[in-house]
Design a protein around this motif. Structure first.
Motif, short mmCIF file in Angstrom:
data_model
loop_
_atom_site.label_atom_id
_atom_site.label_comp_id
_atom_site.label_asym_id
_atom_site.label_seq_id
_atom_site.Cartn_x
_atom_site.Cartn_y
_atom_site.Cartn_z
N LEU A 28 -57.65 -8.35 -58.79
CA LEU A 28 -56.31 -8.17 -58.76
C LEU A 28 -55.75 -7.12 -59.77
CD1 LEU A 28 -55.71 -12.13 -59.63
CD2 LEU A 28 -55.06 -10.76 -57.59
N GLY A 29 -56.57 -6.60 -60.65
CA GLY A 29 -56.05 -5.53 -61.66
C GLY A 29 -56.13 -4.17 -60.73
N MET A 30 -57.06 -3.99 -60.00
CA MET A 30 -57.08 -2.91 -59.08
C MET A 30 -55.98 -2.97 -57.95
SD MET A 30 -61.10 -2.77 -58.11
CE MET A 30 -61.04 -1.42 -57.03
N ILE A 31 -55.80 -4.20 -57.33
CA ILE A 31 -54.62 -4.31 -56.63
C ILE A 31 -53.08 -3.83 -57.28
CG2 ILE A 31 -53.30 -5.81 -55.26
CD1 ILE A 31 -55.71 -7.12 -54.45
N GLN A 32 -53.28 -4.51 -58.61
CA GLN A 32 -51.90 -3.91 -59.37
C GLN A 32 -51.87 -2.58 -59.59
OE1 GLN A 32 -51.89 -6.32 -62.92
NE2 GLN A 32 -51.39 -8.37 -61.66
N LYS A 33 -52.83 -2.17 -59.85
CA LYS A 33 -52.79 -0.60 -60.32
C LYS A 33 -52.54 0.29 -58.95
CE LYS A 33 -56.21 -0.26 -63.88
NZ LYS A 33 -57.47 0.21 -64.39
N GLN A 34 -52.91 -0.25 -57.75
CA GLN A 34 -52.70 0.38 -56.56
C GLN A 34 -51.10 0.14 -56.13
OE1 GLN A 34 -54.83 2.33 -55.10
NE2 GLN A 34 -53.41 2.69 -53.01
N SER A 35 -50.70 -0.99 -56.28
CA SER A 35 -49.27 -1.24 -55.91
C SER A 35 -48.34 -0.49 -56.86
CB SER A 35 -48.86 -2.80 -56.34
OG SER A 35 -47.52 -3.05 -56.23
N ILE A 36 -48.62 -0.15 -58.28
CA ILE A 36 -47.80 0.57 -59.11
C ILE A 36 -48.03 2.22 -58.59
CG2 ILE A 36 -47.65 1.49 -61.52
CD1 ILE A 36 -48.91 -1.08 -62.40
N GLN A 37 -49.00 2.56 -58.17
CA GLN A 37 -49.01 3.86 -57.60
C GLN A 37 -48.16 3.90 -56.40
OE1 GLN A 37 -53.25 4.88 -57.13
NE2 GLN A 37 -53.78 4.86 -59.40
N THR A 38 -48.13 2.97 -55.65
CA THR A 38 -47.22 3.01 -54.17
C THR A 38 -46.07 3.01 -54.77
OG1 THR A 38 -49.24 1.68 -53.19
CG2 THR A 38 -46.98 2.08 -52.40
N GLN A 39 -45.49 2.19 -55.67
CA GLN A 39 -44.16 2.41 -56.16
C GLN A 39 -43.72 3.52 -56.57
OE1 GLN A 39 -43.91 -0.90 -58.84
NE2 GLN A 39 -43.80 -2.52 -57.36
N LYS A 40 -44.78 4.22 -57.44
CA LYS A 40 -44.39 5.60 -57.89
C LYS A 40 -44.06 6.53 -56.75
CE LYS A 40 -46.48 5.04 -62.55
NZ LYS A 40 -47.61 5.20 -63.37
N GLN A 41 -45.12 6.44 -55.74
CA GLN A 41 -44.88 7.47 -54.48
C GLN A 41 -43.62 7.11 -53.81
OE1 GLN A 41 -48.35 7.02 -52.32
NE2 GLN A 41 -50.08 7.94 -53.74
N SER A 42 -43.12 5.76 -53.95
CA SER A 42 -41.84 5.57 -53.18
C SER A 42 -40.83 6.04 -53.93
CB SER A 42 -41.74 4.07 -52.96
OG SER A 42 -40.59 3.77 -52.33
N VAL A 43 -40.69 5.93 -55.18
CA VAL A 43 -39.79 6.59 -55.87
C VAL A 43 -39.61 7.93 -55.86
CG1 VAL A 43 -38.92 6.90 -58.16
CG2 VAL A 43 -39.71 4.73 -57.58
N GLU A 68 -35.95 12.68 -50.89
CA GLU A 68 -34.86 12.38 -49.81
C GLU A 68 -33.56 12.47 -50.28
OE1 GLU A 68 -33.70 9.14 -46.41
OE2 GLU A 68 -35.22 8.70 -47.99
N THR A 69 -33.40 12.10 -51.87
CA THR A 69 -31.92 12.44 -52.09
C THR A 69 -31.58 13.72 -52.32
OG1 THR A 69 -32.09 10.07 -53.22
CG2 THR A 69 -30.40 11.74 -54.33
N ALA A 70 -32.61 14.44 -53.05
CA ALA A 70 -32.61 15.92 -53.26
C ALA A 70 -32.23 16.93 -51.86
CB ALA A 70 -33.75 16.53 -53.80
N THR A 71 -33.04 16.29 -50.66
CA THR A 71 -32.90 16.85 -49.46
C THR A 71 -31.54 16.63 -48.97
OG1 THR A 71 -35.13 16.66 -49.06
CG2 THR A 71 -33.70 17.17 -47.20
#
Length: 550
Positions: A138-153, A159-162
Motif C-alpha cells: 500500500l505504501g508503494m502504491i500511495q507513492k506511485q499515486s503521488i508521483q502520478t498526481q505530480k506528473q498530471s499537475v 498545457e496551460t502554458a501552451t
C-alpha cells in the motif's frame, strides 16, 4: 591438612585464579568472572548480553594448617606447605572448569529457546506478516499515486502554458494584421492625397497660365486704348475729366481704380487693396476653420513674400509704361534704385505687409500640422453638433430645449439629481474654455442620454412624454453611431461629400445632376441621400428598405 574456602558471585568464575596472602596470614584466591543473561523481547526474540569481566574477584581464602612441628632440618614444614598449595590450585582449576561448562550449557539452552520462540511466533501469527507485506505494498502504491498526481499537475501546467502561448500568438497576429491594415489605409490615404495634390497643382498651373494670358491681352488692349485717347483728346479735356461738378475726383473705392503714383505715395490700406485685388494670398473657405484638415486645400501653404517683392509687384507695370524702350533688366535696376531711395520711412508700409503675411504663414503651417493628425480628420465634436442640430429640429424635441421649470414642477429635483437639456449641451459644444468644454464625444453622448433618462425617471412609465423621450433616445443613438462613431476609422476629409451624410444633396454628385426628389433614395441607417442614377448599380425604383454603400 589445609582447608580452602571459596567465595563466588552469582556469575561463573574465570579459570584464571590469583592467590594472595593477607596480613592476618590468610591466603585469598581471586578469579576474573564473566556472566550473561538472556531476556526475551516483546516479539519473542532473544537478546544475549555478554558482559565484561566483573571487577569483583572471586576470593578463595585458604586457611593455612597449623605449623607442624619443625624438625631440626626444617624438611617437614616445607613439604607440608607445598602440598597444601598444590591442592588449593587444583581445587580452583576444577571449580573454574565446572563453572565454564555450566555457562556454555546455559547459553546453548537460551539460543534454542529463542529459536523455538521465533518459530512458534511465525507459525502462530502468519497474518501479521501478511499485513506487514500488504502495508508495504500500500505504501508503494500511495507513492506511485503521488508521483502520478505530480506528473498530471505538471502536464496541466504545461498545457496551460501552451494555451497561453497560443492565445498570445493569436493576439500578436491580430495586432500585426490591424497594424498592417492601418498602415495600408494610411498609405492609401497618402497616395490619394498625393494624387489630389498633383491634380490641384496641374489645375492651378493651367489657371495661372490662363490668367497670365488674359492679363497680357488686357494690358495690350489698354495700351492701344490709351494711345488712341492721347491722340484724340486735348489737354483741356483731360483737365475736365479730372473734375466732376467743380469738385476734385474722390479716391476710388475699388483697387482697380486706385491710381499708383510715385513710390512712397500710397498708404498701407491702399497697398493692401492692390495686393489682394486678385484674392487673398492664402485662400479662405467659408464656414471652415481649417481648409487643410477638411480637404479643401491639398497643397502646403506658400512661403511669405519679402517687402521688396510687394514693391516690385505693384510698380513693375508702372515702370514698364514709363520706360517702354528699356529692357526688363534695366527696369529692375531702376526699381532697385527707387527702392533704396525710399529709406526706412518709405519702406515701412511694404515691411508691414511682409510682417502680416509672415504671421498668416505661421498660422497656415499650424493648421497644416493639425490636419495631418487622424483625430483632426475625424472631427468628432463637429459631428456631434450636427447630431444635436438634427435632434433639435425634430418636432417632439421642443419640451427638451430649455431647463425644466421648477415653479411648475417643484418636486423635480427630488427625483432628478443632475438636470440636463439641449441648450446646456449646445453651450458646452460652443464653449472655448478647455475646462468647461467637451473633451471627447463620449462626454457629449453622456449628457444627451441624461436628458432622456431624467424624463423617464420623473414621468410615469408608458405615459405620452415617456414615449417621446424613448423615441428621441432611439433617434439619437442611431445618428450618434452613424454620424460620429463610424467615421472614426474612415479617414474621410470634410470636403468629401460622403463625410457629410446630414446634407440633403446627393453624396456622389452633390446636386450637380439636378436630380428631382422623386429619384432620390435615402439610407435607412445614416439618412444620407443618393441619386438613383449615381449609384454603382442604379436602382429602377425606390426599395422599401435601403442602406447606402458606405
Amino acid at each position: 591438612t589445609a582447608t580452602a574456602t571459596a567465595t563466588a558471585t552469582p556469575s561463573s568464575s574465570s579459570p584464571n585464579p590469583e592467590a594472595r596472602t593477607t596480613s592476618d596470614g590468610t591466603t585469598t584466591t581471586t578469579a576474573t568472572t564473566s556472566s550473561f543473561d538472556a531476556d526475551s523481547t516483546d516479539g519473542g526474540g532473544l537478546t544475549v548480553d555478554r558482559r565484561q569481566p566483573d571487577e569483583d574477584a572471586v576470593r578463595v581464602p585458604v586457611v593455612a594448617a597449623e605449623e607442624p612441628r619443625r624438625n631440626q632440618d626444617g624438611q617437614d614444614e616445607a613439604e607440608a606447605e607445598a602440598e597444601v598449595q598444590a591442592e588449593a590450585e587444583a581445587a580452583a582449576v576444577l571449580e573454574a572448569e565446572a563453572e565454564a561448562e555450566t555457562d556454555a550449557e546455559a547459553e546453548a539452552v537460551a539460543i534454542l529457546a529463542a529459536g523455538e520462540l521465533i518459530e512458534s511466533l511465525t507459525f502462530a501469527h502468519p497474518q501479521s506478516i501478511l499485513q506487514q507485506t500488504l502495508q508495504q505494498l500500500l505504501g508503494m502504491i500511495q507513492k506511485q499515486s503521488i508521483q502520478t498526481q505530480k506528473q498530471s499537475v505538471r502536464m496541466d501546467e504545461l498545457e496551460t502554458a501552451t494555451n497561453d502561448a497560443l492565445v498570445e500568438d493569436r493576439n500578436h497576429s491580430r495586432r500585426m494584421k490591424e497594424e498592417e491594415e492601418e498602415a495600408r489605409k494610411e498609405k492609401e490615404m497618402k497616395e490619394k492625397m498625393a494624387v489630389e495634390e498633383e491634380e490641384k497643382k496641374h489645375k492651378a498651373l493651367i489657371d495661372r497660365l490662363d490668367e497670365l494670358e488674359g492679363r497680357m491681352m488686357v494690358t495690350e488692349r489698354n495700351d492701344d486704348d490709351d494711345e488712341e485717347e492721347e491722340e484724340t483728346e486735348s489737354p483741356a479735356t483731360g483737365d475736365e475729366n479730372q473734375r466732376t461738378n467743380g469738385e476734385e475726383k474722390k479716391e476710388p473705392e475699388t483697387s482697380d481704380e486706385i491710381e499708383i503714383g510715385e513710390p512712397g505715395s500710397l498708404s498701407v490700406d491702399q497697398l493692401r487693396k492692390i495686393v489682394n485685388k486678385d484674392g487673398s494670398f492664402y485662400p479662405q473657405v467659408e464656414g471652415c476653420d481649417n481648409p487643410y484638415r477638411d480637404g479643401y486645400i491639398t497643397e502646403p501653404p506658400k512661403k511669405p513674400r519679402a517687402s521688396y517683392l510687394f514693391f516690385q509687384g505693384i510698380y513693375r507695370q508702372v515702370y514698364q509704361k514709363k520706360h517702354p524702350d528699356k529692357s526688363l533688366g534695366e527696369i529692375m535696376t531702376l526699381m532697385g534704385e527707387a527702392w533704396r531711395g525710399l529709406g526706412e520711412d518709405g519702406q515701412a508700409p511694404f515691411t508691414q505687409l511682409a510682417r502680416e503675411e509672415m504671421a498668416q504663414y505661421e498660422n497656415e503651417k499650424a493648421l497644416l500640422e493639425k490636419a495631418e493628425k487622424a483625430s483632426e480628420v475625424w472631427q468628432p465634436l463637429r459631428r456631434c453638433e450636427m447630431v444635436l442640430n438634427r435632434i433639435s429640429e425634430d418636432g417632439f424635441a421642443g419640451i427638451f430645449q430649455e431647463p425644466v421649470d421648477l415653479e411648475e414642477f417643484p418636486d423635480y429635483e427630488e427625483f432628478v439629481e443632475h438636470p440636463m437639456d439641449l441648450s446646456a449641451v449646445r453651450a458646452k459644444l460652443k464653449e472655448t474654455a478647455w475646462a468647461r468644454k467637451y473633451q471627447a464625444p463620449e462626454n457629449f453622448a453622456r449628457d444627451m442620454r441624461k436628458i432622456w433618462n431624467n424624463c423617464k425617471i420623473y414621468n410615469q412609465h408608458g405615459s405620452a412624454i415617456w414615449h417621446v423621450a424613448d423615441y428621441l433616445s432611439k433617434q439619437f443613438e442611431r445618428l450618434y453611431h452613424s454620424w460620429v462613431l463610424e467615421f472614426r476609422t474612415k479617414y474621410l476629409r470634410w470636403a468629401d461629400p460622403r463625410a457629410r451624410p446630414w446634407e440633403q444633396s446627393c453624396r456622389k454628385c452633390e446636386g450637380e445632376h439636378g436630380t428631382p426628389d422623386e429619384k432620390m433614395v435615402s439610407c435607412d441607417h445614416c439618412g444620407a441621400h443618393y441619386c438613383m442614377t449615381c449609384l454603382r448599380r442604379p436602382l429602377p425604383e425606390i426599395p422599401p428598405v435601403w442602406h447606402c454603400p458606405d
